[in-house]
Design an enzyme around this catalytic site. Structure first.
Site, PDB file in Angstrom:
ATOM      1  N   ILE A 110      -7.184  -0.407  -5.161  1.00  0.00           N
ATOM      2  CA  ILE A 110      -8.260  -2.098  -4.721  1.00  0.00           C
ATOM      3  C   ILE A 110      -6.941  -2.750  -4.062  1.00  0.00           C
ATOM      4  O   ILE A 110      -7.570  -3.362  -3.019  1.00  0.00           O
ATOM      5  CB  ILE A 110      -8.194  -3.005  -6.457  1.00  0.00           C
ATOM      6  N   GLY A 120       0.650  -3.665  -2.274  1.00  0.00           N
ATOM      7  CA  GLY A 120       2.104  -4.769  -2.256  1.00  0.00           C
ATOM      8  C   GLY A 120       3.464  -4.216  -2.510  1.00  0.00           C
ATOM      9  O   GLY A 120       3.488  -3.024  -2.064  1.00  0.00           O
ATOM     10  N   VAL A 150      -2.414  -0.907  -6.319  1.00  0.00           N
ATOM     11  CA  VAL A 150      -3.695  -1.131  -7.622  1.00  0.00           C
ATOM     12  C   VAL A 150      -4.409  -0.909  -7.640  1.00  0.00           C
ATOM     13  O   VAL A 150      -5.083  -0.333  -6.377  1.00  0.00           O
ATOM     14  CB  VAL A 150      -3.442  -2.675  -7.303  1.00  0.00           C
ATOM     15  N   LYS A 191      -1.222  -1.639 -12.484  1.00  0.00           N
ATOM     16  CA  LYS A 191      -0.508  -1.469 -10.985  1.00  0.00           C
ATOM     17  C   LYS A 191       0.906  -0.283 -10.914  1.00  0.00           C
ATOM     18  O   LYS A 191       1.434  -0.682 -12.282  1.00  0.00           O
ATOM     19  CB  LYS A 191      -0.090  -3.409 -10.904  1.00  0.00           C
ATOM     20  N   ASP A 211       7.781 -15.911  -6.424  1.00  0.00           N
ATOM     21  CA  ASP A 211       5.895 -15.058  -5.567  1.00  0.00           C
ATOM     22  C   ASP A 211       5.145 -15.630  -5.342  1.00  0.00           C
ATOM     23  O   ASP A 211       4.352 -15.006  -5.179  1.00  0.00           O
ATOM     24  CB  ASP A 211       6.073 -13.525  -5.894  1.00  0.00           C
TER      25      ASP A 211
END
Ligand SMILES: Nc1ncnc2c1ncn2[C@@H]1O[C@H](COP(=O)(O)OP(=O)(O)O)[C@@H](O)[C@H]1O
Ligand SMILES: *[C@@H]1O[C@H](CO)[C@@H](O)[C@H](O)[C@H]1NC(C)=O
Ligand SMILES: *[C@@H]1O[C@H](CO)[C@@H](O)[C@H](O)[C@H]1NC(C)=O
Ligand SMILES: *[C@@H]1O[C@H](CO)[C@@H](O)[C@H](O)[C@H]1NC(C)=O
Ligand SMILES: [Mg+2]
Length: 589
Positions: A310, A313, A318, A332, A427
């Site tokens: 999906i 990063g 993920v 993840k 973040d």
């Protein structure tokens, strides 16, 4: 009128302003030169090579690294390898439509490869290898019919190799080695002629070129002679790693049993993701948070493949994991690993897993193996704020945007002030604000940047795509504090209000980022023009209060920024419940 579009007066003003700042600036620099000036603006560091790029020249043809057609003065070549350039590659490069040669390799560029490169249809060579470029390879590169050399190796690119690249029939050199690419290598085009040394060191590529079949069904399970040996070896590792967590041993052994099967199977079937998922390790679940046996989870993990991805990063990929009972999780998978990192990882995760709050994404468990680390989170069906805001913004009316801001503020305030130990997120950005089915916001990935970042964790964070959200003092020192989070939160608020990314090209063109733009508008008493023109029926008072909070949050001095507790208070008392009097309608501005 769009709240953001520039009026003639503004353009005049900006020009006058520029003329005052650069007295020698004549507006004579040709458009290619302008594009290169914008290219330079997006670059924050270098070894000085760009210093003699003088905007007062009439064309860029004498600039270092630049070559032009002698008649038209159009740029045909830009060559700046190995100059410690850091920053992102401005989409303005797409305006150089006579460009034939672009070499930016061996630098520190981060961010995405600009799809606008697809406009440089005369391009013959594109050398971007050995940078920190992330995101997907743009489809648009398939629009470059003249392309002969394409080297994107040694970056952090993820996703698939777009099939459009198969159209490049002049390609002689092609290299995407050492990235995080996955999936099938396009087989039905000109990529078929490249061998495995063009694709080395990726996560999970399959296809003829790398002699990996993409369409093997699931791997079959049958013991083999060497499995007992590998079991022993893994077993020792496992036991020493979890000696302190005796209670987990049973779970661990079960997991390990499953995992060694994967590991072994992985040798037979290179494409299966399961091959090294959780190899030789335990699945740890927090507080009965996952009502399944380790075995059930592993069985499900085994079924994951590219179709379940999906997103990806800076730290990994993920996947969506659907259990038989209908519960859905997000897994993840983290790629990055340091030596001697495992114990630290487990300790930190125990802490992160104990943090539960309505406005935080719940971490339910993890799996820690020498080759792979998995984090299991609740799946949020609304997707990330980043996607919704920038791809389906019509779904977010003003009220919904306020609710999202409120939720994110509460989640972050909890991390900063109410949980134990307190957590600095590090973040905060729109892709780390996830939305549930009712568009309620939850903060995700708290603490991960610290956990996964190395010594130079701020660099990692920049690579991970946070550039634009970072407080100035954090960029300089790399030291994260609650106040650097508050700054990022302020940027997030501006992003939600404006519907534009913090480093949207329209800001960069004006020499700003989103914060610079806000400050400029404020100095002109036109702050409300930052509002997304899509937003209707915006309440004036609530907008004023919200802009004031955001302005304080993005103050350049950390001491001037409010705490998240204070932010929540203001949002509750002044933004969410203002007197229902007049409306500010940005679309009729
Ligand atoms: N728990 C989750 N539920 C639903 N989608 C998720 C979840 N976690 C991550 N995602 C999706 O996966 C994408 C990648 O996530 P991540 O690896 O954290 O990178 P980043 O936050 O930098 O985008 C996110 O942008 C989001 O769309
Ligand atoms: C590239 O071309 C497209 C369509 O022609 C245009 O919309 C876009 O603005 C161009 N991008 C740049 C950076 O020139
Ligand atoms: C790459 O292909 C060559 C022959 O085409 C083969 O000899 C070599 O073993 C392959 N390397 C890998 C890593 O698969
Ligand atoms: C591609 O790049 C990698 C890493 O830099 C290198 O090892 C490999 O030899 C290159 N392959 C080709 C075909 O140039
Ligand atoms: Mg994230």
């Amino acid at each position: 009128m769009g709240g953001f579009s520039l009026k003639i007066q503004d353009l005049l003003f900006l020009s006058v302003l520029l003329l005052c700042i650069f007295p020698r600036l004549t507006l004579a620099l040709n458009p290619d030169g302008q594009a290169l000036v914008n290219f330079r603006i997006a670059i924050s560091g270098s070894d000085g090579v760009l210093e003699q790029w003088r905007p007062e020249d009439s064309d860029p043809c004498g600039w270092k690294g630049v070559q032009c057609d002698s008649k038209s003065k159009r740029v045909t070549s830009l060559s700046l390898p190995n100059h410690k350039l850091s920053g992102y590659i401005s989409p303005d490069i797409g305006k150089l439509d006579q460009l034939q040669f672009l070499a930016l390799h061996d630098n520190n560029f981060y961010g995405a490869i600009p799809p606008a490169l697809g406009n440089c249809t005369n391009l013959k060579s594109l050398f971007l290898q050995s940078n920190y470029l992330s995101g997907w390879i743009p489809d648009e590169l398939g629009n470059l019919p003249e392309l002969e050399n394409l080297d994107l190796s040694s970056n952090s690119l993820s996703g698939n190799i777009p099939s459009s690249l198969g159209k490049l029939n002049n390609l002689g050199i092609f290299n995407v080695s050492t990235n995080f690419l996955v999936g099938q290598i396009p087989s039905d085009g000109h990529l078929a002629k490249f061998g495995n040394d063009s694709f080395l060191g990726n996560r999970n590529l399959c296809g003829k070129q790398v002699s990996q079949d993409c369409n093997n069904g699931g791997p079959s399970i049958s013991p083999s002679p060497d499995s007992a040996q590998s079991q022993n070896k893994n077993g020792r590792l496992l036991i020493s790693a979890s000696a302190t967590v005796g209670a987990l041993l049973l779970v661990a052994l079960m997991c390990f049993w499953g995992c060694f099967l994967y590991k072994r199977l992985g040798k037979n079937d290179g494409k299966s993701l399961a091959m090294d998922i959780c190899a030789g390790a335990s699945i740890v679940m927090f507080h009965g948070d996952l009502p399944y046996s380790s075995k059930d989870i592993i069985k499900k993990l085994e079924t994951l493949n590219e179709e379940h991805i999906i997103g990806s990063g800076g730290f990994g990929t993920v996947y969506k994991l659907a259990m038989d009972d209908g519960n859905v999780f997000a897994v993840k998978r983290i790629i990055k690993m340091n030596e001697g990192f495992d114990r630290f990882f487990e300790r930190e995760l125990e802490i992160l897993g104990s943090i539960k709050h309505r406005y935080l994404v719940n971490l339910r468990g993890y799996c820690n193996s020498p080759t792979s680390k998995l984090l299991i989170y609740d799946f949020l069906s609304g997707g990330s704020l980043d996607e919704v805001l920038h791809e389906r913004s019509e779904q977010l009316d003003w009220g919904a945007r306020l609710t999202v801001i409120m939720g994110a503020a509460k989640g972050l305030a909890y991390l900063h002030h109410d949980c134990s130990p307190r957590v600095i997120h590090r973040d905060i950005k729109s892709s780390n604000i996830l939305l549930d089915g009712n568009f309620e916001a939850r903060v995700s990935d708290f603490g991960l940047a610290k956990l996964l970042g190395d010594e130079e964790s701020h660099i990692t964070t920049i690579v991970a795509g946070t550039f634009g959200y970072l407080a100035p003092e954090y960029m300089q020192s790399g030291r994260a504090t609650e106040k650097t989070d508050v700054y990022s939160f302020g940027v997030l608020v501006l992003e939600v209000i404006s519907g534009k990314r913090p480093t949207d090209a329209s800001y960069i063109e004006k020499g700003f980022n989103i914060v610079g733009w806000l400050n400029y508008l404020a100095s002109e008493n036109r702050r409300t023009e930052i509002v997304d023109p899509l937003c209707e029926r915006v309440q004036t008072e609530s907008l004023d209060s919200l802009l004031s909070v955001a302005t304080q949050c993005v103050s350049s001095s950390p001491d001037d920024r409010p705490t998240m507790h204070r932010v929540v208070q203001i949002l509750e008392s002044e933004v969410m419940t203002p007197c229902p009097s007049d409306f500010y309608d940005s679309s009729s501005d």
